[in-house]
Design a protein around this motif. Structure first.
Motif, short mmCIF file in Angstrom:
data_model
loop_
_atom_site.label_atom_id
_atom_site.label_comp_id
_atom_site.label_asym_id
_atom_site.label_seq_id
_atom_site.Cartn_x
_atom_site.Cartn_y
_atom_site.Cartn_z
N GLY A 76 0.80 -1.21 0.00
CA GLY A 76 0.00 0.00 0.00
C GLY A 76 0.83 1.26 0.00
O GLY A 76 1.86 1.35 -0.68
N PRO A 77 0.45 2.26 0.79
CA PRO A 77 1.05 3.59 0.68
C PRO A 77 2.53 3.65 1.00
O PRO A 77 3.21 4.58 0.59
CB PRO A 77 0.24 4.43 1.68
N GLY A 78 3.04 2.67 1.73
CA GLY A 78 4.47 2.66 2.01
C GLY A 78 5.30 2.11 0.89
O GLY A 78 6.53 1.96 1.02
N VAL A 106 5.37 10.63 -4.83
CA VAL A 106 4.53 10.44 -3.65
C VAL A 106 5.09 11.32 -2.53
O VAL A 106 6.32 11.38 -2.33
CB VAL A 106 4.51 8.97 -3.20
N ALA A 107 4.21 11.99 -1.80
CA ALA A 107 4.64 12.80 -0.67
C ALA A 107 3.74 12.51 0.53
O ALA A 107 2.51 12.38 0.39
CB ALA A 107 4.57 14.29 -1.01
N PHE A 108 4.37 12.38 1.72
CA PHE A 108 3.67 12.12 2.97
C PHE A 108 3.77 13.35 3.88
O PHE A 108 4.83 13.99 3.97
CB PHE A 108 4.27 10.92 3.70
N PHE A 109 2.66 13.64 4.60
CA PHE A 109 2.64 14.78 5.51
C PHE A 109 1.96 14.38 6.81
O PHE A 109 1.01 13.58 6.82
CB PHE A 109 1.85 15.95 4.89
N ASP A 110 2.42 14.98 7.92
CA ASP A 110 1.75 14.75 9.19
C ASP A 110 0.61 15.74 9.37
O ASP A 110 0.33 16.57 8.49
CB ASP A 110 2.74 14.78 10.36
N ALA A 111 -0.05 15.69 10.52
CA ALA A 111 -1.22 16.53 10.76
C ALA A 111 -0.90 18.02 10.75
O ALA A 111 -1.76 18.85 10.47
CB ALA A 111 -1.88 16.15 12.08
N GLY A 112 0.36 18.37 11.03
CA GLY A 112 0.77 19.77 11.01
C GLY A 112 1.27 20.23 9.67
O GLY A 112 1.68 21.39 9.52
N GLY A 113 1.25 19.36 8.67
CA GLY A 113 1.70 19.72 7.33
C GLY A 113 3.18 19.52 7.09
O GLY A 113 3.68 19.87 6.01
N ALA A 114 3.89 18.94 8.07
CA ALA A 114 5.32 18.69 7.89
C ALA A 114 5.55 17.47 7.02
O ALA A 114 4.82 16.47 7.12
CB ALA A 114 5.98 18.49 9.25
N ALA A 125 -1.03 12.03 7.88
CA ALA A 125 -2.39 12.59 7.78
C ALA A 125 -2.80 12.86 6.34
O ALA A 125 -4.00 12.89 6.03
CB ALA A 125 -2.47 13.88 8.58
N ARG A 126 -1.82 13.08 5.45
CA ARG A 126 -2.13 13.43 4.07
C ARG A 126 -1.10 12.81 3.14
O ARG A 126 0.09 12.75 3.48
CB ARG A 126 -2.14 14.95 3.90
N ILE A 127 -1.56 12.37 2.00
CA ILE A 127 -0.67 11.85 0.96
C ILE A 127 -1.00 12.56 -0.34
O ILE A 127 -2.18 12.71 -0.70
CB ILE A 127 -0.82 10.33 0.77
N GLU A 128 0.02 13.03 -1.04
CA GLU A 128 -0.15 13.62 -2.36
C GLU A 128 0.53 12.72 -3.39
O GLU A 128 1.68 12.31 -3.19
CB GLU A 128 0.45 15.03 -2.42
N ILE A 129 -0.19 12.45 -4.46
CA ILE A 129 0.33 11.56 -5.50
C ILE A 129 0.18 12.21 -6.86
O ILE A 129 -0.88 12.76 -7.19
CB ILE A 129 -0.43 10.21 -5.49
N PHE A 154 -4.97 12.66 -0.70
CA PHE A 154 -5.68 11.81 0.24
C PHE A 154 -5.62 12.47 1.62
O PHE A 154 -4.54 12.81 2.10
CB PHE A 154 -5.02 10.44 0.34
N THR A 155 -6.77 12.61 2.26
CA THR A 155 -6.82 13.21 3.59
C THR A 155 -7.62 12.31 4.53
O THR A 155 -8.26 11.35 4.10
CB THR A 155 -7.47 14.61 3.55
N GLY A 156 -7.56 12.66 5.83
CA GLY A 156 -8.27 11.88 6.83
C GLY A 156 -7.56 10.61 7.21
O GLY A 156 -8.19 9.63 7.63
N LEU A 157 -6.22 10.60 7.10
CA LEU A 157 -5.46 9.38 7.32
C LEU A 157 -4.94 9.22 8.75
O LEU A 157 -4.58 8.11 9.15
CB LEU A 157 -4.26 9.32 6.36
N ALA A 158 -4.84 10.30 9.50
CA ALA A 158 -4.19 10.23 10.81
C ALA A 158 -4.98 9.32 11.76
O ALA A 158 -6.22 9.30 11.74
CB ALA A 158 -4.05 11.62 11.41
N GLY A 159 -4.26 8.58 12.57
CA GLY A 159 -4.90 7.70 13.53
C GLY A 159 -5.39 6.42 12.88
O GLY A 159 -4.97 6.05 11.79
N THR A 160 -6.28 5.72 13.57
CA THR A 160 -6.86 4.48 13.06
C THR A 160 -8.15 4.83 12.32
O THR A 160 -9.16 5.13 12.95
CB THR A 160 -7.15 3.50 14.19
N GLU A 161 -8.10 4.81 11.01
CA GLU A 161 -9.24 5.26 10.22
C GLU A 161 -9.88 4.07 9.51
O GLU A 161 -9.24 3.04 9.31
CB GLU A 161 -8.83 6.33 9.21
N THR A 162 -11.13 4.24 9.14
CA THR A 162 -11.84 3.23 8.35
C THR A 162 -12.06 3.68 6.91
O THR A 162 -12.47 2.88 6.06
CB THR A 162 -13.21 2.90 8.97
N SER A 163 -11.80 4.96 6.63
CA SER A 163 -11.95 5.47 5.27
C SER A 163 -11.03 6.66 5.09
O SER A 163 -10.55 7.25 6.07
CB SER A 163 -13.40 5.87 4.97
#
Length: 269
Positions: A76-78, A106-114, A125-129, A154-163
């Motif tokens: 998957g995303p990794g 592919v770019a990965f970001f945390d909840a603070g945008g880092a 928290a966010r992935i840009e492809i 892609f947003t809404g990824l932080a934590g344990t998500e179902t979608s």
């Protein structure tokens, strides 16, 4: 995010149909056939969208292609092994599979945008492809050489998500796009742009199908039959959590079969 561009498409041949392909009026049997052909191509592109959304890695062979070949989908995303990191993004070497060549970043970001230098299932928290996919396809009576570009967020990824939620844009061309039906052959020069709005996709897990739960994708096609005049078709697909979401082509009702990459006209009303 980059600006998406059309890839060039070659002018194509068209065998005789019941309606004249040179007619300037977008009506009659040929017009209906063009709508059906565009719906089929939109079904293929949207099934490819679902693959990219399911894997979150830019690759178009994450799920739906494996419904046919029985192979296990890739990571998957990794899945950025072998990709070089620089400027806040992973740039990956070309991937070739199932007749398609994919180049992607592919770019990965945390909840603070880092920016993150690896995917974290809890903290990302966010992935840009950005993905460019090109090659030859055959889907039953339809064959083409395609080029498709996608910019997905892609947003809404932080934590344990179902979608997760996907927004973005796409562009495409189909050269040598040819449909054979009942002894007739129709070929086109075709381009399209797409807008993906609030597409909610389930987290991929065993037993969980990848079909988007809600949201829309709108594709605006320009199709030019050989010797004819360009016609425009707007395809709107509304996801509903199944493999067969409803769609319209210039307002006419269709059903898209994402698993089979086909489209079927529905009766009005």
């Amino acid at each position: 995010m980059r600006a998406t561009l059309f890839a060039p498409a070659a002018l194509l041949t068209l065998a005789a149909c019941s309606d004249s392909p040179t007619s300037t009026q977008d009506t009659g049997l040929l017009a209906a056939r063009i709508s059906g052909d565009v719906a089929t191509i939109a079904a293929d592109a949207t099934a490819e969208d679902v693959d990219v959304m399911a894997g979150m890695n830019g690759l178009p062979n994450n799920f739906t292609v494996h419904l046919v070949d029985g192979m296990a989908p890739p990571m998957g995303p990794g899945n950025v092994g072998g990709c070089g990191f620089g400027g806040g993004r992973f740039t990956c070497p070309a991937n070739r599979a199932n007749g398609l060549t994919t180049t992607r970043t592919v770019a990965f970001f945390d909840a603070g945008g880092a920016v993150q230098q690896e995917y974290d299932a809890l903290l990302t928290a966010r992935i840009e492809i950005e993905a460019d996919i090109a090659g030859d396809v055959t889907r039953g009576p339809w064959t083409a050489t395609i080029s498709r570009d996608r910019d997905f967020v892609f947003t809404g990824l932080a934590g344990t998500e179902t979608s997760r939620t996907v927004n973005g844009t796409s562009s495409s061309s189909a050269a040598r796009s040819r449909v054979v039906e009942g002894g007739d052959a129709r070929s086109y020069e075709m381009t399209a742009t797409g807008t993906h709005v609030n597409v909610v996709v389930p987290v991929r897990a065993e037993g969980v199908a990848p079909w988007p739960l809600s949201g829309t994708v709108t594709r605006v096609f320009t199709a030019t039959p050989d010797g004819g005049t360009p016609v425009t078709r707007t395809v709107i697909i509304t996801f509903n959590g199944t493999a067969t979401p409803d769609a319209t082509v210039n307002g006419e009702p269709y059903t898209i079969d994402l698993a089979q990459r086909r489209a079927n006209r529905r009766p009005n009303g």
